[in-house]
Design a protein around this motif. Structure first.
Motif, PDB file in Angstrom:
ATOM      1  N   ALA A 386       0.833  -1.207   0.000  1.00  0.00           N
ATOM      2  CA  ALA A 386       0.000   0.000   0.000  1.00  0.00           C
ATOM      3  C   ALA A 386       0.868   1.258   0.000  1.00  0.00           C
ATOM      4  CB  ALA A 386      -0.927  -0.008   1.216  1.00  0.00           C
ATOM      5  N   ALA A 387       2.005   1.189   0.687  1.00  0.00           N
ATOM      6  CA  ALA A 387       2.929   2.326   0.727  1.00  0.00           C
ATOM      7  C   ALA A 387       3.472   2.620  -0.661  1.00  0.00           C
ATOM      8  CB  ALA A 387       4.066   2.036   1.704  1.00  0.00           C
ATOM      9  N   LYS A 388       3.857   1.573  -1.374  1.00  0.00           N
ATOM     10  CA  LYS A 388       4.406   1.754  -2.721  1.00  0.00           C
ATOM     11  C   LYS A 388       3.368   2.377  -3.652  1.00  0.00           C
ATOM     12  CE  LYS A 388       7.140  -1.340  -4.555  1.00  0.00           C
ATOM     13  NZ  LYS A 388       7.691  -2.543  -5.237  1.00  0.00           N
ATOM     14  N   ILE A 389       2.144   1.912  -3.568  1.00  0.00           N
ATOM     15  CA  ILE A 389       1.072   2.439  -4.421  1.00  0.00           C
ATOM     16  C   ILE A 389       0.822   3.915  -4.114  1.00  0.00           C
ATOM     17  CG2 ILE A 389      -1.408   2.311  -4.887  1.00  0.00           C
ATOM     18  CD1 ILE A 389      -1.164  -0.749  -4.440  1.00  0.00           C
ATOM     19  N   ARG A 390       0.828   4.282  -2.823  1.00  0.00           N
ATOM     20  CA  ARG A 390       0.580   5.681  -2.443  1.00  0.00           C
ATOM     21  C   ARG A 390       1.647   6.608  -3.026  1.00  0.00           C
ATOM     22  NH1 ARG A 390      -1.850   9.326   0.661  1.00  0.00           N
ATOM     23  NH2 ARG A 390      -0.637  10.834   1.885  1.00  0.00           N
ATOM     24  N   VAL A 391       2.904   6.204  -2.950  1.00  0.00           N
ATOM     25  CA  VAL A 391       3.980   7.057  -3.450  1.00  0.00           C
ATOM     26  C   VAL A 391       3.885   7.215  -4.962  1.00  0.00           C
ATOM     27  CG1 VAL A 391       6.473   7.262  -3.733  1.00  0.00           C
ATOM     28  CG2 VAL A 391       5.532   6.578  -1.533  1.00  0.00           C
ATOM     29  N   ARG A 392       3.636   6.138  -5.657  1.00  0.00           N
ATOM     30  CA  ARG A 392       3.566   6.218  -7.118  1.00  0.00           C
ATOM     31  C   ARG A 392       2.425   7.119  -7.583  1.00  0.00           C
ATOM     32  NH1 ARG A 392       6.799   3.057 -10.039  1.00  0.00           N
ATOM     33  NH2 ARG A 392       8.123   1.610  -8.888  1.00  0.00           N
ATOM     34  N   LYS A 393       1.370   7.181  -6.814  1.00  0.00           N
ATOM     35  CA  LYS A 393       0.232   8.011  -7.186  1.00  0.00           C
ATOM     36  C   LYS A 393       0.455   9.485  -6.862  1.00  0.00           C
ATOM     37  CE  LYS A 393      -3.570   4.649  -6.936  1.00  0.00           C
ATOM     38  NZ  LYS A 393      -4.832   4.292  -6.220  1.00  0.00           N
ATOM     39  N   LYS A 394       1.184   9.782  -5.779  1.00  0.00           N
ATOM     40  CA  LYS A 394       1.211  11.146  -5.263  1.00  0.00           C
ATOM     41  C   LYS A 394       2.571  11.840  -5.275  1.00  0.00           C
ATOM     42  CE  LYS A 394      -2.778  11.165  -2.174  1.00  0.00           C
ATOM     43  NZ  LYS A 394      -3.389  12.378  -2.771  1.00  0.00           N
ATOM     44  N   PHE A 395       3.677  11.082  -5.253  1.00  0.00           N
ATOM     45  CA  PHE A 395       4.962  11.717  -4.954  1.00  0.00           C
ATOM     46  C   PHE A 395       6.072  11.361  -5.948  1.00  0.00           C
ATOM     47  CE2 PHE A 395       2.895  10.783  -0.772  1.00  0.00           C
ATOM     48  CZ  PHE A 395       2.562  12.080  -0.436  1.00  0.00           C
ATOM     49  N   SER A 396       5.955  11.778  -7.174  1.00  0.00           N
ATOM     50  CA  SER A 396       7.050  11.616  -8.139  1.00  0.00           C
ATOM     51  C   SER A 396       7.666  12.990  -8.402  1.00  0.00           C
ATOM     52  CB  SER A 396       6.559  11.015  -9.454  1.00  0.00           C
ATOM     53  OG  SER A 396       5.807  11.965 -10.194  1.00  0.00           O
ATOM     54  N   TRP A 397       8.991  13.043  -8.667  1.00  0.00           N
ATOM     55  CA  TRP A 397       9.646  14.329  -8.921  1.00  0.00           C
ATOM     56  C   TRP A 397       9.101  15.001 -10.169  1.00  0.00           C
ATOM     57  CZ3 TRP A 397      11.442  16.733  -5.163  1.00  0.00           C
ATOM     58  CH2 TRP A 397      12.230  16.144  -4.178  1.00  0.00           C
ATOM     59  N   ASP A 398       8.801  14.218 -11.204  1.00  0.00           N
ATOM     60  CA  ASP A 398       8.272  14.817 -12.422  1.00  0.00           C
ATOM     61  C   ASP A 398       6.914  15.462 -12.164  1.00  0.00           C
ATOM     62  OD1 ASP A 398      10.468  14.188 -13.975  1.00  0.00           O
ATOM     63  OD2 ASP A 398       9.653  12.252 -14.611  1.00  0.00           O
ATOM     64  N   GLY A 399       6.099  14.825 -11.311  1.00  0.00           N
ATOM     65  CA  GLY A 399       4.811  15.410 -10.968  1.00  0.00           C
ATOM     66  C   GLY A 399       4.964  16.694 -10.162  1.00  0.00           C
ATOM     67  N   VAL A 400       5.918  16.694  -9.234  1.00  0.00           N
ATOM     68  CA  VAL A 400       6.205  17.894  -8.442  1.00  0.00           C
ATOM     69  C   VAL A 400       6.666  19.029  -9.355  1.00  0.00           C
ATOM     70  CG1 VAL A 400       7.783  18.870  -6.715  1.00  0.00           C
ATOM     71  CG2 VAL A 400       6.728  16.637  -6.321  1.00  0.00           C
ATOM     72  N   ALA A 401       7.570  18.718 -10.285  1.00  0.00           N
ATOM     73  CA  ALA A 401       8.090  19.734 -11.205  1.00  0.00           C
ATOM     74  C   ALA A 401       6.991  20.295 -12.101  1.00  0.00           C
ATOM     75  CB  ALA A 401       9.217  19.148 -12.050  1.00  0.00           C
ATOM     76  N   GLU A 402       6.060  19.453 -12.528  1.00  0.00           N
ATOM     77  CA  GLU A 402       4.936  19.917 -13.343  1.00  0.00           C
ATOM     78  C   GLU A 402       4.129  20.972 -12.574  1.00  0.00           C
ATOM     79  OE1 GLU A 402       3.779  19.475 -16.326  1.00  0.00           O
ATOM     80  OE2 GLU A 402       4.615  17.627 -17.159  1.00  0.00           O
ATOM     81  N   GLN A 403       3.874  20.690 -11.293  1.00  0.00           N
ATOM     82  CA  GLN A 403       3.107  21.639 -10.479  1.00  0.00           C
ATOM     83  C   GLN A 403       3.871  22.942 -10.274  1.00  0.00           C
ATOM     84  OE1 GLN A 403       0.925  19.730  -7.005  1.00  0.00           O
ATOM     85  NE2 GLN A 403       2.174  17.988  -7.663  1.00  0.00           N
ATOM     86  N   LEU A 404       5.181  22.828  -9.998  1.00  0.00           N
ATOM     87  CA  LEU A 404       5.990  24.035  -9.823  1.00  0.00           C
ATOM     88  C   LEU A 404       6.074  24.836 -11.121  1.00  0.00           C
ATOM     89  CD1 LEU A 404       8.903  22.636  -7.621  1.00  0.00           C
ATOM     90  CD2 LEU A 404       7.189  24.314  -6.911  1.00  0.00           C
ATOM     91  N   SER A 405       6.235  24.150 -12.244  1.00  0.00           N
ATOM     92  CA  SER A 405       6.322  24.820 -13.531  1.00  0.00           C
ATOM     93  C   SER A 405       5.049  25.619 -13.820  1.00  0.00           C
ATOM     94  CB  SER A 405       6.566  23.798 -14.648  1.00  0.00           C
ATOM     95  OG  SER A 405       6.642  24.428 -15.905  1.00  0.00           O
ATOM     96  N   GLU A 406       3.916  25.020 -13.551  1.00  0.00           N
ATOM     97  CA  GLU A 406       2.643  25.719 -13.747  1.00  0.00           C
ATOM     98  C   GLU A 406       2.565  26.957 -12.857  1.00  0.00           C
ATOM     99  OE1 GLU A 406      -0.438  22.887 -13.070  1.00  0.00           O
ATOM    100  OE2 GLU A 406       0.116  21.621 -14.777  1.00  0.00           O
ATOM    101  N   LEU A 407       3.043  26.826 -11.615  1.00  0.00           N
ATOM    102  CA  LEU A 407       3.048  27.966 -10.700  1.00  0.00           C
ATOM    103  C   LEU A 407       3.974  29.070 -11.204  1.00  0.00           C
ATOM    104  CD1 LEU A 407       2.407  29.394  -8.017  1.00  0.00           C
ATOM    105  CD2 LEU A 407       4.212  28.014  -6.948  1.00  0.00           C
ATOM    106  N   TYR A 408       5.182  28.693 -11.620  1.00  0.00           N
ATOM    107  CA  TYR A 408       6.135  29.683 -12.127  1.00  0.00           C
ATOM    108  C   TYR A 408       5.547  30.456 -13.315  1.00  0.00           C
ATOM    109  CZ  TYR A 408       9.758  26.881  -9.677  1.00  0.00           C
ATOM    110  OH  TYR A 408      10.513  26.198  -8.750  1.00  0.00           O
ATOM    111  N   ILE A 409       4.976  29.726 -14.271  1.00  0.00           N
ATOM    112  CA  ILE A 409       4.424  30.365 -15.471  1.00  0.00           C
ATOM    113  C   ILE A 409       3.290  31.317 -15.101  1.00  0.00           C
ATOM    114  CG2 ILE A 409       3.165  29.944 -17.621  1.00  0.00           C
ATOM    115  CD1 ILE A 409       4.766  27.298 -17.841  1.00  0.00           C
ATOM    116  N   LYS A 410       2.439  30.867 -14.202  1.00  0.00           N
ATOM    117  CA  LYS A 410       1.326  31.711 -13.759  1.00  0.00           C
ATOM    118  C   LYS A 410       1.841  33.008 -13.134  1.00  0.00           C
ATOM    119  CE  LYS A 410      -2.547  31.674 -10.480  1.00  0.00           C
ATOM    120  NZ  LYS A 410      -3.271  30.862  -9.458  1.00  0.00           N
TER     121      LYS A 410
END
Length: 446
Positions: A386-410
């Motif tokens: 269950a721990a592995k599944i949670r991380v894969r869904k919520k905590f990848s660096w590429d996903g974090v960078a996508e969110q930061l990139s959207e914030l920077y552009i905004k």
């Protein structure tokens, strides 16, 4: 993501060198965060410059990590390691070096992303001098930290830190909290003003989870039926390693010949990291745990996934963590986590689903959690999956960078606001010790 025009971002991490070997003195979650965010942003098409302080003549001034992503080191103050609580006075020189490098290389930054309070001071100066916007990640809050240590141990720089952290929250275009708990602490303990977004930290989901349990144990020469408890992190009193080793002494498995403990982390003789390791080793000897305990030293990023995968449990007994990268690295590896019920660990670890939480510094509670998981291998495996599944869904660096990139552009597409003059604390050779009024009770209810 392909940009029609070049987008350049400066990530500033004065004391946390993103190019340093992880696990060494002053190399922890912040270094990992900045380096991985920088590389992931570069993969999205950003030109990424990561600025930090040079601590040795042997260090390269510029380290190219990958196309479009590099670390740039400035000499500010003595060319040697300086503890973070003693760096404030060298920040004006860091700002001067930044401005000079920018001018000489024809660089323009619409936005800087600062990390930790020291870098936030640098960012506030740059806003005044070059008109950039500022995003900030705290990594830890002074008001939280100083509430968890004795008044006598609060450093002289504390008053400056609290002032800077408050002014940063009220003036930065955006503050990034890595968990809902960290945002709540900002609001209750720092300021009700300012703009906060929640964007979690990440982990390398390709690296962690790439090694199977049996393969990992064979590689580390650990018996397949061993009951292995793992700690990974710096040697620092606030990391709570003493809580872990005392909990092992109280565990019902203390006399089990299959119990094994690995404490992984770097140490530098004579510096705070090495001093704390000596103290923990003395406690291990006092409790009769030496025969089952391995001090593995610094664990490189190459071998770390193997250690996580080999463990039955990874314990994160910190007195406080705004996020807790070790927790999600272990979870990504399929290993359940026992962590302190504080800060971002309340967000990353789901009690009874991916691991267990215990009150910080509560030795009997940690012992009980260790026993519950070790005595039930089937449940341990279920928690790990269950721990592995949670991380894969919520905590990848590429996903974090996508969110930061959207914030920077905004933020860069918004007009630059007319600045309101705010007095920012100026480094001095000496400052008075802060009188910190945040209580343990207030911290617990944040």
């Amino acid at each position: 993501m392909n940009f029609k025009t070049e987008r350049r971002i400066a990530l500033i991490s004065v004391h946390g060198d993103p190019a340093i070997e992880f696990g060494k003195e002053e190399a922890g979650g912040q270094n990992v965060y900045v380096r991985n965010v920088g590389e992931a942003l570069a993969r999205l098409g950003w030109q990424v410059d990561m600025y930090t302080r040079r601590v040795s003549a042997a260090q390269d001034e510029i380290v190219q990590h990958m196309p479009n992503c590099r670390t740039i080191r400035f000499s500010a103050g003595p060319l040697e390691f300086v503890p973070r609580d003693e760096l404030f006075g060298y920040l004006p020189e860091f700002v001067e070096k930044f401005l000079k490098f920018q001018q000489e290389n024809g660089l323009t930054y619409e936005l800087v992303h600062t990390n930790y309070w020291l870098s936030s001071w640098v960012g506030m100066q740059l806003k005044k001098k070059i008109g950039c916007k500022q995003v900030h990640t705290y990594h830890s809050l002074g008001a939280v930290k100083y509430a968890t240590i004795d008044q006598k141990d609060i450093p002289p720089i504390a008053a400056n830190r609290l002032d800077v952290e408050c002014q940063l929250l009220e003036t930065a275009e955006r503050v990034v909290a890595t968990s809902p708990q960290e945002k709540a602490h900002m609001r209750q303990l720092v300021s009700t003003k300012g703009n906060i977004d929640i964007i979690p930290c990440g982990t390398d989901i390709q690296r962690f989870g790439s090694v199977g349990r049996d393969e990992a144990r064979a590689a580390l020469k650990i018996d397949s039926d061993a009951k292995l408890v793992l700690y990974v992190g710096r040697f620092d009193p606030r990391k709570g390693i003493e809580t872990l080793v005392r909990a092992l002494r109280e565990s019902k498995f203390y006399s089990d010949e299959k119990l094994r403990v690995i404490i992984g982390g770097g140490s530098v003789p004579g510096q705070s990291d090495g001093i704390e390791r000596d103290r923990i080793e003395a406690i291990v000897d006092e409790l009769g745990l030496r025969s089952i305990t391995t001090f593995a030293g610094r664990l490189s990023q190459e071998v770390l996934p193997t250690y996580y995968a080999a463990a039955d449990i990874c314990v994160v007994p910190s007195h406080y963590e705004p996020f807790g990268l070790v927790a999600i690295e272990a979870m990504a590896s399929g290993t359940p986590v026992i962590a302190s019920d504080v800060g971002g660990l309340q967000f990353t670890v789901v009690p009874e689903q991916t691991g267990l939480l215990a009150p910080p510094q509560d030795v009997p509670a940690f012992a009980s959690c260790i026993d519950r998981i070790l005595e039930n291998p089937e449940w341990r495996a279920k928690l790990g999956e269950a721990a592995k599944i949670r991380v894969r869904k919520k905590f990848s660096w590429d996903g974090v960078a996508e969110q930061l990139s959207e914030l920077y552009i905004k933020l860069t597409e918004q007009p630059v606001p007319v600045p309101v003059p705010v007095p920012i604390p100026v480094p001095a050779t000496a400052t008075a010790t802060a009188s910190v009024t945040v209580t343990e009770k207030e911290l617990a209810t944040a």
